[in-house]
Design a protein around this motif. Structure first.
Motif, short mmCIF file in Angstrom:
data_model
loop_
_atom_site.label_atom_id
_atom_site.label_comp_id
_atom_site.label_asym_id
_atom_site.label_seq_id
_atom_site.Cartn_x
_atom_site.Cartn_y
_atom_site.Cartn_z
N VAL A 163 1.08 -1.30 0.14
CA VAL A 163 -0.01 0.13 -0.28
C VAL A 163 0.80 1.24 0.23
N ALA A 164 2.00 1.68 0.73
CA ALA A 164 3.09 2.45 0.95
C ALA A 164 3.68 2.62 -0.62
N ASN A 189 4.06 7.97 8.67
CA ASN A 189 4.41 7.46 6.98
C ASN A 189 4.77 6.30 7.07
N LEU A 190 3.45 6.08 6.18
CA LEU A 190 3.46 4.36 5.83
C LEU A 190 4.71 3.55 5.49
N GLN A 191 5.26 4.23 4.87
CA GLN A 191 6.24 3.41 5.08
C GLN A 191 7.12 2.95 5.60
N HIS A 192 7.72 3.99 6.49
CA HIS A 192 8.16 3.92 7.56
C HIS A 192 7.55 2.57 8.79
N TRP A 193 5.98 2.78 8.47
CA TRP A 193 5.62 1.67 9.91
C TRP A 193 5.73 0.17 8.74
N ALA A 194 6.12 -0.03 7.31
CA ALA A 194 5.78 -1.06 6.78
C ALA A 194 7.65 -1.04 7.14
N VAL A 195 8.86 -0.65 7.06
CA VAL A 195 9.81 -1.20 7.65
C VAL A 195 9.96 -1.40 8.84
#
Length: 506
Positions: A163-164, A189-195
């Motif tokens: 999604v991110a 930040n969704l990307q940071h949560w994914a990481v």
């Protein structure tokens, strides 16, 4: 009489607690008191010393090494293994009663040594092969929490990454420097949560081989084996020897530590042996052997296995799915089941989060097949309740949740009561589901969770369809097997009742 008991199984989940409940119920039915200490995955609450002191005898229903066994020294005991307690708890209690009654006959002094010697005929004889399996299963039982937590977090990280990032989220999230989490983390930040999810899961999953190695060594040599076992497992991962290397280093570390622990040393040096000498020498030996002797051939075997799996595609995977399905349903959480499960979960190391990889498809087939037995028995008890006992009907209701959660052991009460009919029926449905899951191409990088991780499965509707087909096949096989040898008139009445139940007439 009063008895204390200890129950444990390789995974520390279902068998452990089922054995405890069965022993307590059998004891009450026979007019005795049985207090059980469960040494399971959730830890254990040690028995009160006063309860142990008041006990007439001890029951060991354990497939792993009993923790704190010296607490029960001097008391008559029986050692039967966890499955015996699940399948025949009244017989186990009767054997314990016989051991206690026979103890005073060993001599007028009724010494503790004589009591134990008299009870010895009731003790299970454990051979070398069984011991090795116990050591291996101890390592597997401690490894599974790392696998489950790490694998599911990795899968959630990839799902959020899809999604991110607009495209190639699974690749993008693996390329982000983990330092962003403690230097520039942004809460929105969704990307940071994914990481965050991915990195946490990857670190947890990274303990898979070291934990397997360490706790195999722990089962053999107790605490002195843990440190060299962890080091050996880490080196096995570093050199690419995989879980096979971890198994080898676990046994090596355990037996070297055990040999050193049994050496006669001067009294002044005994204190430093377990904390300095044994870990130091064993770690050195294991490190040398893993880097130079064990690692290279194990890496070659691991690479060959990976290459073989990656070479499978399409229809070639279906027979593998059928075989894994049969294994998952053969003993419902036992050694054969665990071989299939560990084969799938350790393969996820090479999947690198690719939900379309062969390893991910193997994991999906294993999970789907493992869900079949409890779901099938739940469906069978719903369709024809008349041919099951009241207790079985109640167990069938709980089997819905157990099956949906990928807990194959939910079908054990039925398999224990009628293994000749139940196990082949379960295996038939498991083979169908395993083959179909491979055929439709569903993949999964989460090693546990059942239907609750459906959003993490590729082609989830086809996965659920394969599961449903196998469940129906297995349920009807159960019903057919149950009707073998029954009065035809009773079968007709049961059919009429089943139709009425399905139509809501009752």
């Amino acid at each position: 009489m009063k008895f204390v008991a200890v129950s444990s199984c390789p995974t520390g989940i279902a068998h452990t607690y089922m054995a405890a409940e069965a022993l307590e119920q059998a004891g009450r039915a026979a007019g005795h008191e049985v207090v059980v200490e469960t040494q399971g995955a959730a830890g254990s609450q040690p028995l009160d010393p006063a309860v142990i002191a008041a006990a007439d005898g001890v029951i060991y229903a354990a497939d792993l090494e009993v923790q704190g066994r010296d607490r029960f020294a001097g008391k008559p005991f029986v050692d039967v293994g966890v499955k015996k307690a699940v399948h025949d708890a009244p017989g186990v209690v009767a054997a314990a009663v016989a051991a206690v009654e026979a103890a005073p006959a060993a001599g007028s002094s009724a010494s503790p040594t004589a009591a134990v010697a008299t009870a010895a005929p009731a003790t299970r004889q454990v051979g070398t092969g069984t011991r090795i399996r116990q050591y291996l299963m101890t390592g597997v039982s401690y490894m599974i929490p790392f696998v489950a937590a790490g694998g599911i977090l990795i899968a959630l990280g990839f799902m959020l990454a899809s999604v991110a990032w607009a495209e190639n989220g699974a690749i993008e999230v693996t390329g982000v420097d983990a330092a962003v989490l403690w230097t520039a983390f942004e809460w929105g930040n969704l990307q940071h949560w994914a990481v965050l999810l991915f990195q946490t899961g990857a670190l947890a999953f990274g303990f898979l081989v070291p934990a397997l190695s360490a706790y195999i060594a722990y089962a053999i040599a107790d605490r002195p084996g843990i440190a060299p076992g962890f080091v050996g497992g880490s080196i096995a991962g570093l050199v690419g020897a995989g879980f096979l290397g971890g198994i080898a280093t676990g046994f090596l570390a355990g037996f070297v530590a055990l040999w050193l622990a049994r050496r006669n040393v001067p009294k002044g040096g005994r204190g430093v042996m377990p904390v300095v000498v044994i870990p130091l020498v064993t770690t050195l030996v294991v490190g040398f052997a893993t880097f130079l002797i064990i690692g290279p051939p194990m890496k070659a075997i691991n690479d060959a296995l990976t290459a073989w799996l990656n070479g499978l595609s399409g229809g070639a995977l279906i027979p593998l799915g059928i075989l894994l399905g049969l294994m998952m349903c053969f003993d419902l959480g036992g050694p054969v089941n665990k071989v299939a499960y560990v084969f799938a979960t350790t393969g996820l190391i090479n999947a690198a989060g690719d939900i379309g990889s062969t390893e991910a498809r193997i994991m999906a087939a294993v999970m789907a097949a493992g869900m079949v037995p409890p779901l099938a028995i739940a469906l069978a008890t719903t369709l024809r309740p008349r041919i099951f006992t009241e207790a079985e009907r109640e167990s069938g209701k709980s089997a819905w949740l157990l099956g949906a959660s990928f807990i194959s052991e939910g079908a054990i009460p039925f398999a224990a009561a009628d293994p000749v009919r139940m196990l082949p029926s379960f295996m038939l449905g498991g083979a169908v589901t395993g083959g179909l899951t491979m055929a439709v191409g569903s993949g999964l990088v989460a090693p546990h969770g059942g239907i609750w991780v459906t959003p993490l499965i590729s082609l989830p509707l086809l996965f659920l369809l394969a599961l449903a087909v196998g469940t129906v096949v297995s349920a009807f096989a159960v019903l057919f097997a149950k009707n073998i040898g029954r009065n035809p008139q009773e079968a007709v009445l049961d059919d009429a009742e089943s139709l009425a139940a399905l139509s809501g007439a009752r």
